[in-house]
Design an enzyme around this catalytic site. Structure first.
Site, short mmCIF file in Angstrom:
data_model
loop_
_atom_site.label_atom_id
_atom_site.label_comp_id
_atom_site.label_asym_id
_atom_site.label_seq_id
_atom_site.Cartn_x
_atom_site.Cartn_y
_atom_site.Cartn_z
N LYS A 119 0.84 -1.21 0.00
CA LYS A 119 0.00 0.00 0.00
C LYS A 119 0.87 1.25 0.00
CE LYS A 119 -1.53 2.50 3.25
NZ LYS A 119 -2.12 3.10 4.46
N ASP A 137 -6.24 0.41 0.73
CA ASP A 137 -6.36 0.66 2.16
C ASP A 137 -7.71 0.14 2.62
OD1 ASP A 137 -8.24 2.48 1.26
OD2 ASP A 137 -7.38 4.20 2.29
#
Length: 220
Positions: A119, A137
């Site tokens: 991420k 996320d």
């Protein structure tokens, strides 16, 4: 890309035409640090912490020379601050040792840094360097599952599914659209289906109280 996915993306683009990362930063290094801080912490809280941190340590050189304890003091209002302080200092040191303080524009190299997962790497690649990337996320994960775009159990699997569904040239923007929609409409608890422009295309997977379509307010 299916017609349904295309309609959702078109609606999201109209709804959030200027979507960008909400993490405040001036350089790729600062974005990297801010994104590392955002793990299990809201962007809003990170944005309260980073001005003081970057005033003291604005670049990799100064952060590498800082003590872990000094970094801890500046980020103590952020979750997991002790672990993050160690990772941030060591990451800064490695940037100096390997790349003269510059953040690498390569996913594998970013992932070699302590505290940097997919991420974080994808956020930096997309926002600092304009590369095509989808950062998954909690908001992207939730909205993608509710739309029925993925059934993956983890972020990596969700990223792979989204990369197959969404045209590559839209990956980075779609990432921001899904984040903002998760923050502003498709809440974790009590999603605002009544005012959601995606309702006609949404499978509402996991949403317990699916509304009758007659109750939905059509967007103007």
């Amino acid at each position: 890309m299916t017609d349904k996915v295309g309609r959702v993306l078109d609606k999201l683009e109209r709804l959030y035409p200027d979507a960008i990362t909400e993490l405040h930063h001036e350089t790729p290094f600062q974005l990297l640090v801010a994104t590392m801080l955002s793990a299990q912490c809201t962007d809003a809280r990170v944005n309260l912490i980073t001005p003081g941190l970057f005033e003291q340590y604005p670049d990799a050189r100064s952060m590498a020379d800082a003590s872990v304890e000094a970094i801890e003091m500046l980020i103590r209002n952020c979750g997991l601050f002790r672990t993050k302080a160690r990772n941030i200092q060591r990451t800064a040191q490695l940037l100096i040792e390997r790349w003269q303080g510059e953040v690498p524009q390569d996913r594998a190299l970013l992932l070699s840094l302590p505290g940097v997962g997919r991420k974080t790497a994808n956020v930096v690649l997309a926002n600092a360097f304009g590369q095509d990337a989808i950062a998954v996320d909690t908001h992207v994960f939730r909205v993608a599952h509710r739309l029925g775009w993925t059934t993956a159990k983890d972020a990596d699997g969700t990223e792979e599914d989204l990369m197959r569904l969404i045209p590559q040239e839209k990956w980075s923007r779609a990432h921001h659209w899904l984040i903002l929609h998760g923050r502003r409409v498709c809440f974790a608890r009590n999603p605002n289906c009544a005012e959601c422009v995606l309702y006609p295309e949404c499978e509402r997977v996991g949403v317990e109280k699916a509304m009758d379509k007659s109750q939905v307010v059509s967007p103007q």
